[in-house]
Design a protein around this motif. Structure first.
Motif: not given
Length: 434
Positions: A276, A280, A282, A312-313, A315
């Motif tokens: 986390e 990010t 989702l 996931i990407r 940040r």
């Protein structure tokens, strides 16, 4: 820049060439053990020369080669030439047919420091030594490595197309579903034009880093043994398949990452918590939508964990924390981001060397296989990735750096057994050398 030379190719005799599908073989690392065993059962299959077996495998290949040449299994073409090699293929899930156009010839085995042939990955010394030993015993090149040059004018394709009007032979369909076609160009003026185009170009090595370094090691050994060598001896050269990186039919497929284990008994929940700060996350309903969801999005990955799917990407603000000593071009890659922030920061596998030798990761090209192995409990998690682009490969190579392991999967792969070449001293009489 790159010096290339025509070759008097060695090929299966005309009778055997009519059934060339029985004698070609894939690169060793792209087929299963079961598929390889089927090839070994054919006593004349090219795998016996390219990946020989036995207590002294190189000696076995040397013995078999001498036997095949003496019995006329393999015959040498009378005239030197450049060999046009086309591969017709379709991508998984698509009906569109592509044709990758290229040619096989000898290229001088340049040291990396010469910055003529550029690499994009590191090699394992043991594998290089095996290739060098086989080359030293047989002085025979059994499968072409794959190199890329760039020509926005597509001049050479005209000559290749003309040669393909009269092919030597072709496969019906190779192990990967491609149709391979071979032709030859023996016109001296056209060959010199190929040489003129390449002598202004650098070449990026797409596939075959270990075989290429094997040629380098053998060339260095011969130079050390003969300081008076002219540089034109056949052992200065290496068999390469060259394709134009400006072509749309040059395709690179993604290689996904499977986590086979979690270090220190990390639970799924702890793993997600550790992700986390960097990504990010989702949740998504259907794992089979992940490739489409992440397509074209930098630093985005599909994650399949415990039967659940996530996009996931990274940040953007944390990318500056990527502290590996490499070039900005490498730091910008999706796979560098994945290896650094997941393998190093989240899992504690610190540094590229440790990650390369870590047994807890597997590299899988088939998307469905990734999901299946997680569902079966053979892996803890799957990271679905986008493909590396040709532009990224070129930027990294020209930066002088290398990519994370298993970054590229150029498709389709070349096949062995279509064309062999000799680097024995007796090949020195070469009418087209410049």
């Amino acid at each position: 820049m790159a010096e290339i030379q025509p070759v008097r190719g060695w090929r299966y005799n005309p009778q055997l060439s009519q059934h060339i599908d029985d004698y070609v073989s894939p690169l060793f690392d792209v087929v299963s053990a079961k598929q390889r065993e089927a090839l070994y059962r054919n006593p004349l299959n090219s795998i016996h020369l390219s990946v020989p077996r036995g207590e002294d495998a190189a000696a076995e290949a040397e013995r078999r080669l001498a036997e095949w040449q003496a019995k006329g299994v393999l015959c040498q073409d009378e005239l030197p030439g450049i060999y046009a090699y086309y591969q017709y293929f379709r991508l998984p899930g698509s009906s569109q047919e592509y044709c990758r156009k290229g040619f096989m010839c000898h290229i001088r085995a340049y040291d990396w420091s010469d910055e003529v042939v550029l690499r994009h990955e590191n090699t394992l010394p043991a594998a290089v030594n095996d290739r060098a030993e086989l080359l030293a015993r047989t002085e025979f090149q059994t499968s072409a490595t794959h190199g890329l040059y760039r020509d926005e004018d597509f001049e050479l394709e005209h000559y290749l197309d003309e040669a393909m009007r009269d092919p030597l032979y072709q496969t019906e369909e190779d192990y990967q579903g491609a149709r391979d076609v071979l032709a030859v160009i023996q016109d001296a003026a056209i060959i010199r034009r190929f040489q003129e185009i390449l002598e202004t170009r650098q070449v990026i090595l797409a596939d075959g880093h270990h075989r290429y370094e094997g040629s380098l090691a053998y060339r260095q050994a011969r130079l050390a043994a003969d300081p008076q060598a002219t540089g034109k001896e056949p052992w200065n050269y290496h068999l390469m398949y060259l394709t134009n990186s400006a072509a749309n039919d040059l395709r690179i497929l993604p290689t996904h990452r499977l986590l086979l284990e979690m270090p220190n008994g990390l639970s799924d929940e702890e793993f997600m918590t550790r992700l986390e700060p960097y990504f990010t996350i989702l949740p998504k309903d259907d794992a089979y939508d992940l490739p489409e969801i992440i397509a074209g999005k930098p630093w985005a990955f599909g994650l399949y964990l415990g039967g659940n799917s996530y996009k996931i990407r990274l940040r953007p603000e944390v990318h500056s924390q990527l502290t590996w000593d490499t070039t900005p071009e490498v730091k910008a890659l999706d796979l560098t981001v994945l290896h650094y922030f997941v393998l190093e920061r989240v899992l504690g596998i610190v540094g590229p060397d440790a990650q390369r030798s870590w047994a807890g990761i597997a590299y899988v090209r088939n998307f469905t296989e990734c999901l299946t192995r997680v569902d079966r409990g053979e892996a803890r998690a799957a990271f679905i990735t986008n493909e590396v682009t040709m532009a990224e490969v070129e930027r990294v190579c020209h930066s002088g750096a290398v990519m994370p392991p298993k970054s590229t999967f150029f498709y389709p792969k070349t096949i062995g057994g279509f064309l062999f070449t000799s680097i024995h001293d007796e090949e020195s009489d070469h009418p087209f050398q410049v």
